[in-house]
Design an enzyme around this catalytic site. Structure first.
Site, short mmCIF file in Angstrom:
data_model
loop_
_atom_site.label_atom_id
_atom_site.label_comp_id
_atom_site.label_asym_id
_atom_site.label_seq_id
_atom_site.Cartn_x
_atom_site.Cartn_y
_atom_site.Cartn_z
N SER A 174 103.21 42.64 -82.79
CA SER A 174 103.88 43.81 -82.21
C SER A 174 103.36 45.00 -83.00
CB SER A 174 105.40 43.66 -82.37
OG SER A 174 106.06 44.67 -81.64
N GLU A 175 102.77 45.99 -82.31
CA GLU A 175 101.99 46.99 -83.04
C GLU A 175 102.85 47.96 -83.85
OE1 GLU A 175 101.96 46.71 -79.71
OE2 GLU A 175 101.94 48.67 -78.72
N ASN A 176 104.17 47.87 -83.73
CA ASN A 176 105.01 48.64 -84.63
C ASN A 176 105.12 48.00 -86.01
OD1 ASN A 176 106.49 46.73 -83.05
ND2 ASN A 176 108.39 47.53 -83.88
N SER A 236 98.84 47.99 -89.14
CA SER A 236 98.93 47.38 -87.82
C SER A 236 97.75 47.79 -86.94
CB SER A 236 100.25 47.78 -87.16
OG SER A 236 100.41 47.11 -85.94
#
Lengths: 236, 217, 217, 236
Positions: free
Chosen positions: C45-47, C87
């Site tokens: 999850s790119e967060n 990320s």
């Protein structure tokens, strides 16, 4: 998904003559002792080693130098090694000296997918020769910076304190140093750890190197952890 | 004339409460022994530590805890560990308030040479080039002359330089010198040292402007 | 013709054991429900999370644990948390093996448009531009036509693009298409769909070469 | 050395009209709730806010938008805010949309003393307009990158889980997001934490933001931690 290999020999088995390696550690602190031993045993040659230091005569990368496995060292400081000096002066060994922060940042750049970075280190010195220089207004002043390229390595070999079967790594104290940076920068990254645990035992908040960067992991053995400069104070 | 410890003690007076400080190898390391009362500073070790403490007691050495000189050390309460990229990141970003370094030569425009002697084995610059290129506030601690008795405060460095126009202050056994547009400004004179002696031993541009204080070791 | 869940299920067949995968919002999110038996993947999850698990049970929602769509989620054993720079660093460095995204338009050279409709409020590209510019392996999951019935597989995107020449494969309710030098190559056809229907609904260059398989939802 | 201030009001007391602020958080996760409230109370205006998102109508940066304190937002996604949309369409509010990874990296660049970085995000799109484009051979391919500049902010305002009196910070789960990056990038960095402990209580190995980057810290109160998209699964 299980990244565990049985031991150092298995981990380095496909490292080939002429490979570019990154080796973690600062001085003898946090070096991948098991993998270095395995590389010495394997006697792979013509290596280019990117590592902040070159070990001492009878430990660390010094063991590989003694066997003349290293063609080129890329380091910031190579002071503590007589055999290194001999090979360098005789022309058997190439060495490229680069500022320590530049070395660290060039490793990080690879792991962060940044092809180049800017640093003021070396501007106006021989380190700047042949490099692109560029002035930026930044942080309250206009200053010159060198453009430095990301390092790329065939294999990055790092040492961590704890790791899990998915390749997540945690380092201890200043044995962290270059290890997490190099771990991100290898086409293949090999991690040796003192303690290997099943995935799920490490707190996700405290992982220094996410497993996505790590391809192989094993539990090392017989760590000597030699101290280069044992310095103590007197109890008062 | 001051000894090494007195030079270090004098430099320690430059420390202000709340400073983050990087101390190089040699005389700079000794500065940590003379932090003034009431002044709280945090020492950075560029291999990845803020909050460096004294050397460990015998038997308490930890191979995983060393300083940039590869010596065994300890951590003080409130320390933090980080990797080498963040370490030099905070240096480049100007977060370190004071850097104290040794030098082989300093020029009167603030150039410094401290990493390489042509013809001798070159060990490498380590973090010196990053530090001098980035720090806002660099004090050089060194002997005024080399073993051959030649001045180390020069018009122009003769050795390969480590960084340009970066040194702000030089402290030697003879005195304290600010680096200004006009060259080395003598600010303090060590006890028993004359201006004439300083002049004789300083090859770079030297001047005085106003009162010269006695240097307190 | 397949429904959304069947499209997701078909895409899930692209997952290989050991893959790190980033799933976008919409149909891509559903892919997580169809990971094949014996295949172990890690969802990014790119967060700032690797190892994203399913939505939490009622009452177990943690406001400090969300995905890139701001939904409450859970972590699986072996997860790791990192900041947004790392990320996108791992995304840029090509460490994510597969990225599945929705799109408004895809062109036959692999351009994608999925962030902006002129004249409408622009909400922002979020991480989409980073993902499409960096990922080695991008599959687009979308409906073959828009609400007006117009093809979304185009010669050239009409909307502002998110990235150029980046999409490798498109999966719609009608079929599976590889993006090649010669345009969209029809590889699989959904049950009950004819090549003629696909041709009619595809504005971009379309071709077939060899066997066309039946698409398994 | 003690960086503790009494509360949010004290922490933001010198934030001035027209200041450039960074505000940590992703959506409503990990946002500095106490400082935002204090800024609303102080009613400081003409702010430029660098923040991944713009809050919702009645929470987060949305509270500042409602009072028209914000002149310009620099964000990657501003979807969940009707008042934002109204101000934007009426021309009261400027907005600069930039890719999320670019936003993150430009903050990190400031904290790492790098004046500019290269990223492929936005090449070939309208984001690239007016920007320097450069091709690098890196990671096995030749590709174009945009040069993007480090962000500089008068104040960075972040939220951490735990902190100590020297400003060392630890974040929890995905509330980490942009917080450590912005913490490094402020001329003045203000941290609010849920748990404030004396220096020495946090393990040095697990600190995410070293105190050197943090100028003021306080223990926040009454955290609402609103969930934007409460999503649950059924128990089987």
């Amino acid at each position: 998904m299980n990244k565990v290999v049985i031991n150092a020999e298995a981990a380095v088995s496909d490292i080939f003559d002429g490979a570019v390696l990154m080796l973690g550690g600062f001085g003898l602190c946090g070096i991948p002792e098991n993998c270095i031993s395995a590389l010495v045993k394997k006697n792979v040659r013509n290596l280019t080693c990117i590592s902040n230091n070159a070990g001492v005569d009878d430990f660390g990368i010094g063991l590989m130098l003694k066997q003349k496995q290293v063609k080129k060292m890329i380091s910031s400081y190579v002071g503590e090694n007589a055999e290194f000096e001999r090979q360098l002066l005789s022309g058997e060994l190439e060495v490229e000296l680069i500022p320590q922060g530049t070395l660290a940042t060039r490793c990080m750049a690879a792991g962060y997918g940044m092809p180049a970075v800017f640093t003021p280190a070396g501007v106006g010195t021989e380190v700047a020769e042949g490099k692109e220089i560029r002035a930026f207004n930044f942080n309250g002043e206009t200053k010159e910076y060198l453009m430095e390229y990301a390092f790329e390595a065939d294999f990055a070999i790092v040492k961590a304190w704890k790791g899990d079967t998915l390749g997540n790594l945690i380092y201890k104290d200043t044995a962290r140093n270059f290890n997490p940076l190099m771990a991100m920068a290898g086409k293949v990254t090999i991690a040796e750890v003192e303690i290997l645990v099943p995935a799920g035992e490490l707190d996700p908040n405290y992982i220094h190197t996410p497993g996505i960067y790590v391809h192989r992991i094993f539990c090392g053995e017989n760590y000597e952890k030699r101290i280069e400069q044992r310095t103590v104070r007197k109890a008062v | 004339m001051l000894n090494k410890n007195q030079i270090a003690k004098r430099i320690a007076k430059e420390l202000k409460d709340g400073y983050y400080v990087n101390l190089g190898i040699g005389i700079p390391t000794l500065v940590a022994n003379y932090i003034p009362e009431g002044v709280s500073v945090v020492l950075q070790s560029e291999n990845g530590l803020l909050g460096m403490g004294p050397f460990p007691l015998e038997g308490e050495e930890d191979p995983d805890l060393i300083n940039a000189g590869k010596q065994t050390i300890t951590m003080l309460p409130g320390s933090s560990i980080f990797d080498s990229a963040m370490s030099f990141g905070m240096i480049r970003a100007g977060k370190v308030d004071l850097t104290v370094l040794g030098a082989m030569e300093v020029s009167d425009n603030g150039d410094i040479a401290n990493w390489k002697i042509p013809g001798k084995m070159v060990k490498g610059m380590g973090g010196a080039m990053d530090l001098v290129a980035s720090a806002k506030n660099i004090i050089v601690a060194m002997q005024h002359t080399n073993k051959a008795g030649e001045s180390k405060l020069l018009k122009k460095c003769t050795l390969p330089i480590t960084g340009v126009r970066c040194v702000k202050k030089v402290v030697t056994e003879l005195g304290v010198f600010d680096i200004t547009e006009r060259g080395f400004e003598l600010r303090e004179l060590a006890p028993g040292v004359t201006i004439e002696e300083v002049k004789a031993k300083t090859e770079g541009r030297l001047f005085t402007d106003g009162d010269i204080l006695e240097m307190q070791g």
